[in-house]
Design a protein around this motif. Structure first.
Motif, PDB file in Angstrom:
ATOM      1  N   GLN A  21       0.790  -1.235   0.000  1.00 20.79           N
ATOM      2  CA  GLN A  21       0.000   0.000   0.000  1.00 20.79           C
ATOM      3  C   GLN A  21       0.826   1.291   0.000  1.00 20.79           C
ATOM      4  OE1 GLN A  21      -3.622  -0.133  -0.192  1.00 20.79           O
ATOM      5  NE2 GLN A  21      -2.711  -2.023  -0.942  1.00 20.79           N
ATOM      6  N   TRP A  23       2.324   3.037   2.440  1.00 20.20           N
ATOM      7  CA  TRP A  23       2.039   4.020   3.496  1.00 20.20           C
ATOM      8  C   TRP A  23       3.285   4.378   4.269  1.00 20.20           C
ATOM      9  CZ3 TRP A  23      -2.936   4.270   6.697  1.00 20.20           C
ATOM     10  CH2 TRP A  23      -4.035   4.356   5.835  1.00 20.20           C
ATOM     11  N   TRP A  24       3.266   5.525   4.930  1.00 22.33           N
ATOM     12  CA  TRP A  24       2.279   6.600   5.025  1.00 22.33           C
ATOM     13  C   TRP A  24       2.459   7.533   3.838  1.00 22.33           C
ATOM     14  CZ3 TRP A  24      -1.059   7.518   9.308  1.00 22.33           C
ATOM     15  CH2 TRP A  24      -1.717   8.745   9.323  1.00 22.33           C
ATOM     16  N   PRO A  25       1.395   7.962   3.153  1.00 19.94           N
ATOM     17  CA  PRO A  25       1.571   8.843   2.004  1.00 19.94           C
ATOM     18  C   PRO A  25       2.066  10.232   2.389  1.00 19.94           C
ATOM     19  CG  PRO A  25      -0.742   8.621   2.568  1.00 19.94           C
ATOM     20  CD  PRO A  25      -0.007   7.647   3.435  1.00 19.94           C
ATOM     21  N   TYR A  40       2.219   8.111  -2.246  1.00 16.20           N
ATOM     22  CA  TYR A  40       2.390   6.750  -1.709  1.00 16.20           C
ATOM     23  C   TYR A  40       3.688   6.177  -2.259  1.00 16.20           C
ATOM     24  CZ  TYR A  40      -2.541   7.051  -0.319  1.00 16.20           C
ATOM     25  OH  TYR A  40      -3.739   7.441   0.234  1.00 16.20           O
ATOM     26  N   SER A  61      -1.268  12.696  10.648  1.00 19.96           N
ATOM     27  CA  SER A  61      -1.909  11.824  11.637  1.00 19.96           C
ATOM     28  C   SER A  61      -2.860  12.610  12.532  1.00 19.96           C
ATOM     29  CB  SER A  61      -0.853  11.080  12.464  1.00 19.96           C
ATOM     30  OG  SER A  61      -0.131  11.965  13.255  1.00 19.96           O
ATOM     31  N   TRP A  69      -9.234  11.193   4.100  1.00 22.66           N
ATOM     32  CA  TRP A  69      -7.851  11.510   3.747  1.00 22.66           C
ATOM     33  C   TRP A  69      -7.758  12.519   2.595  1.00 22.66           C
ATOM     34  CZ3 TRP A  69      -3.344  11.521   5.855  1.00 22.66           C
ATOM     35  CH2 TRP A  69      -2.209  11.713   5.060  1.00 22.66           C
ATOM     36  N   SER A 148       0.188   5.931  15.235  1.00 20.55           N
ATOM     37  CA  SER A 148       0.425   6.215  13.820  1.00 20.55           C
ATOM     38  C   SER A 148       1.757   6.936  13.641  1.00 20.55           C
ATOM     39  CB  SER A 148      -0.696   7.081  13.246  1.00 20.55           C
ATOM     40  OG  SER A 148      -1.908   6.371  13.231  1.00 20.55           O
ATOM     41  N   TYR A 152       4.730   5.087  11.651  1.00 21.86           N
ATOM     42  CA  TYR A 152       5.011   5.568  10.300  1.00 21.86           C
ATOM     43  C   TYR A 152       6.048   6.688  10.232  1.00 21.86           C
ATOM     44  CZ  TYR A 152       1.093   2.745   8.654  1.00 21.86           C
ATOM     45  OH  TYR A 152       0.258   1.698   8.341  1.00 21.86           O
ATOM     46  N   GLN A 212       2.972  -1.886   9.351  1.00 23.92           N
ATOM     47  CA  GLN A 212       2.605  -0.786   8.449  1.00 23.92           C
ATOM     48  C   GLN A 212       1.667  -1.290   7.356  1.00 23.92           C
ATOM     49  OE1 GLN A 212       6.343   0.846   6.998  1.00 23.92           O
ATOM     50  NE2 GLN A 212       6.463   2.291   8.704  1.00 23.92           N
ATOM     51  N   ALA A 216      -2.500  -0.477   6.797  1.00 21.78           N
ATOM     52  CA  ALA A 216      -2.894   0.142   5.527  1.00 21.78           C
ATOM     53  C   ALA A 216      -3.860  -0.760   4.757  1.00 21.78           C
ATOM     54  CB  ALA A 216      -1.660   0.429   4.676  1.00 21.78           C
ATOM     55  N   ARG A 220      -7.671  -0.047   3.518  1.00 19.57           N
ATOM     56  CA  ARG A 220      -8.062  -0.261   2.116  1.00 19.57           C
ATOM     57  C   ARG A 220      -9.327  -1.118   2.035  1.00 19.57           C
ATOM     58  NH1 ARG A 220      -5.316  -1.019  -2.868  1.00 19.57           N
ATOM     59  NH2 ARG A 220      -6.914  -1.385  -4.442  1.00 19.57           N
TER      60      ARG A 220
END
Length: 246
Positions: A21, A23-25, A40, A61, A69, A148, A152, A212, A216, A220
């Motif tokens: 995924q 993350w974190w974007p 991402y 966060s 988001w 978080s 991340y 992580q 994520a 999703r």
DNA sequence: GCCCAGGAGCATA
DNA sequence: TATGCTCATGGG
């Protein structure tokens, strides 16, 4: 049902269905090396690796609390475009300027204060990883936000529980709903321990990467299928989940 | 117009 | 300890 669901194989099933995924974007880095257009970085771990990235993850966060988001993306891009890429830069602004930049995330009066507390804290602790207790002492930082940031921004092996986690674990019957404490803080710790104590992670995979990715992937799943009004017909857990709807 | 979104803090009983 | 309220914009 083909296989009984458990915390470990759930993460494997989701990974097979959705892939990494990223993350974190970090929206401000969208399109830059190692980041896709929205910030991402699928399959690339160890990011962020600089103070500006850490600041953006921490900001995100807080800003994403009870907020979609996409609205946070808007705010993070505005902050970056305005040159607010550090705690000091944030604190140098007037309150009204700060509020205007994060307006899209809602609750902007409260969040402006939360970010100010966070920025002050980060300026006082420029190096190293802050303890969970220190983070929890900040105004506006509860368990999910603290975890978080730890997972991340600082790559600590701290599992993150959110509303989606509890929803998915409840609906799939992975966690008995009756056992969930009513008190939010106790509920958080209960679910966190419930999951981490049952996860068997291959030795070759760093725990941080797994945590992580797992968080994520749960987000999703919850966004795309396990919504408040679930779309069970096309859900990748269809063969495993006892709660078939629609 | 309604519902929902990656929470947290506070008042009240 | 438990419950309820408040904060607020933006997309579906």
């Amino acid at each position: 049902m083909s296989e009984t669901l458990n915390p470990t194989n759930l993460s494997v099933i989701l990974y097979r269905a959705f892939g990494p995924q990223g993350w974190w974007p970090l929206p401000s880095r969208g399109g830059q090396a190692r980041y896709d257009s929205r910030g991402y970085h699928p399959g690339v771990y160890g990011l962020p690796n600089d103070p500006e990235g850490i600041w953006e993850v921490c900001c995100g966060s807080v800003l994403t609390q009870n907020t979609a988001w996409t609205n946070v993306e808007t705010a993070l891009l505005k902050l970056s475009c305005a040159g607010v890429r550090s705690p000091a830069a944030y604190l140098s602004l007037e309150r009204d300027e700060r509020r205007a930049l994060i307006r899209s995330t809602g609750y902007y009066n409260q969040k402006e204060e939360k970010l100010a507390a966070l920025a002050t804290f980060l300026l006082e602790h420029p190096e190293g990883t802050p303890s969970r207790d220190l983070l929890l002492g900040l105004r506006g930082v509860g368990p999910e936000t603290a975890d978080s940031m730890l997972l991340y921004a600082w790559h600590c092996p701290q599992f993150v529980v959110d509303a989606y986690t509890i929803r998915v674990y409840s609906r799939t019957g992975l966690i008995p709903t009756l056992e969930l404490p009513a008190n939010p803080s106790k509920r958080y710790e209960h679910v966190c321990k419930f999951i981490t104590s049952r996860l068997s992670i291959p030795e070759k995979v760093p725990i941080v990467h797994w945590y992580q990715e797992y968080h994520a992937l749960l987000v999703r799943l919850a966004k795309d299928f396990c919504r408040s009004r679930p779309l069970c017909g096309t859900c990748p857990l269809q063969a495993y989940c006892p709660k078939l709807q629609d």
